[in-house]
Write a protein that holds these residues in place. Structure first.
Motif, mmCIF file in Angstrom:
data_model
loop_
_atom_site.group_PDB
_atom_site.id
_atom_site.type_symbol
_atom_site.label_atom_id
_atom_site.label_comp_id
_atom_site.label_asym_id
_atom_site.label_seq_id
_atom_site.Cartn_x
_atom_site.Cartn_y
_atom_site.Cartn_z
ATOM 1 N N PHE A 28 0.849 -1.185 0.000
ATOM 2 C CA PHE A 28 0.000 0.000 0.000
ATOM 3 C C PHE A 28 0.885 1.235 0.000
ATOM 4 O O PHE A 28 1.939 1.248 0.629
ATOM 5 C CB PHE A 28 -0.890 0.031 1.249
ATOM 6 N N THR A 29 0.449 2.287 -0.696
ATOM 7 C CA THR A 29 1.196 3.544 -0.706
ATOM 8 C C THR A 29 0.291 4.681 -0.268
ATOM 9 O O THR A 29 -0.935 4.621 -0.414
ATOM 10 C CB THR A 29 1.754 3.862 -2.112
ATOM 11 N N VAL A 42 -1.122 3.139 7.023
ATOM 12 C CA VAL A 42 -0.960 1.804 7.600
ATOM 13 C C VAL A 42 -2.306 1.284 8.116
ATOM 14 O O VAL A 42 -2.657 0.122 7.898
ATOM 15 C CB VAL A 42 0.113 1.809 8.702
ATOM 16 N N ALA A 43 -3.080 2.137 8.765
ATOM 17 C CA ALA A 43 -4.392 1.725 9.261
ATOM 18 C C ALA A 43 -5.306 1.327 8.102
ATOM 19 O O ALA A 43 -6.029 0.324 8.187
ATOM 20 C CB ALA A 43 -5.026 2.855 10.073
ATOM 21 N N HIS A 44 -5.257 2.082 7.015
ATOM 22 C CA HIS A 44 -6.049 1.751 5.825
ATOM 23 C C HIS A 44 -5.627 0.389 5.269
ATOM 24 O O HIS A 44 -6.476 -0.415 4.869
ATOM 25 C CB HIS A 44 -5.884 2.834 4.764
ATOM 26 N N THR A 48 -8.155 -2.696 4.987
ATOM 27 C CA THR A 48 -8.454 -3.280 3.676
ATOM 28 C C THR A 48 -8.249 -4.789 3.693
ATOM 29 O O THR A 48 -9.082 -5.551 3.184
ATOM 30 C CB THR A 48 -7.578 -2.635 2.591
ATOM 31 N N ILE A 49 -7.159 -5.233 4.285
ATOM 32 C CA ILE A 49 -6.890 -6.675 4.364
ATOM 33 C C ILE A 49 -7.953 -7.366 5.218
ATOM 34 O O ILE A 49 -8.448 -8.437 4.865
ATOM 35 C CB ILE A 49 -5.476 -6.939 4.915
ATOM 36 N N ALA A 50 -8.334 -6.743 6.329
ATOM 37 C CA ALA A 50 -9.327 -7.345 7.227
ATOM 38 C C ALA A 50 -10.673 -7.525 6.538
ATOM 39 O O ALA A 50 -11.400 -8.480 6.828
ATOM 40 C CB ALA A 50 -9.484 -6.484 8.477
ATOM 41 N N GLN A 51 -11.015 -6.627 5.624
ATOM 42 C CA GLN A 51 -12.305 -6.705 4.941
ATOM 43 C C GLN A 51 -12.260 -7.573 3.689
ATOM 44 O O GLN A 51 -13.303 -7.901 3.128
ATOM 45 C CB GLN A 51 -12.778 -5.305 4.570
ATOM 46 N N ILE A 75 2.689 -5.416 4.063
ATOM 47 C CA ILE A 75 2.031 -6.178 5.121
ATOM 48 C C ILE A 75 2.063 -7.662 4.737
ATOM 49 O O ILE A 75 1.615 -8.025 3.638
ATOM 50 C CB ILE A 75 0.555 -5.747 5.288
ATOM 51 N N PRO A 76 2.606 -8.543 5.591
ATOM 52 C CA PRO A 76 2.625 -9.971 5.252
ATOM 53 C C PRO A 76 1.210 -10.541 5.249
ATOM 54 O O PRO A 76 0.418 -10.256 6.155
ATOM 55 C CB PRO A 76 3.482 -10.586 6.357
ATOM 56 N N VAL A 77 0.880 -11.302 4.222
ATOM 57 C CA VAL A 77 -0.450 -11.883 4.080
ATOM 58 C C VAL A 77 -0.378 -13.351 3.665
ATOM 59 O O VAL A 77 0.629 -13.798 3.129
ATOM 60 C CB VAL A 77 -1.308 -11.096 3.050
ATOM 61 N N THR A 78 -1.457 -14.069 3.940
ATOM 62 C CA THR A 78 -1.646 -15.424 3.439
ATOM 63 C C THR A 78 -3.040 -15.514 2.830
ATOM 64 O O THR A 78 -3.936 -14.761 3.209
ATOM 65 C CB THR A 78 -1.522 -16.486 4.539
ATOM 66 N N LYS A 79 -3.207 -16.460 1.906
ATOM 67 C CA LYS A 79 -4.520 -16.698 1.321
ATOM 68 C C LYS A 79 -5.468 -17.185 2.424
ATOM 69 O O LYS A 79 -5.076 -17.985 3.275
ATOM 70 C CB LYS A 79 -4.441 -17.772 0.223
#
Length: 80
Positions: A28-29, A42-44, A48-51, A75-79
């Motif tokens: 994210f930028t 960072v909060a956005h 966004t990931i949470a939703q 931000i580290p993510v997993t499927k």
């Protein structure tokens, strides 16, 4: 890293290195001219990931890179 929150901030003048886990990162930028603008980016990103139904946050850290008023957050993510 379990049990603690970590923030890695890139500083071009620094000489420390960190090894980050391999995997997928959401990128994210946003503006970072003030601490509040950086926080909002960072909060956005986390909101966004949470939703998003396809991805979950995968770690207790993020990586932030600042460059002339621009913030890039990884931000580290997993499927899901």
């Amino acid at each position: 890293m379990e049990g603690h929150q970590y923030y890695f901030v890139e500083d071009a003048a620094g000489d420390e290195t960190y090894t980050l886990p391999g995997g997928d990162y959401a990128v994210f930028t946003g503006e970072s001219d003030t601490p509040q603008l950086a926080y909002n980016t960072v909060a956005h990103a986390y909101g966004t990931i949470a939703q998003d139904g396809d991805w979950n946050v995968a770690g207790n850290f993020n990586l932030e890179s600042y460059d002339h008023g621009q913030l890039t957050a990884y931000i580290p993510v997993t499927k899901a």
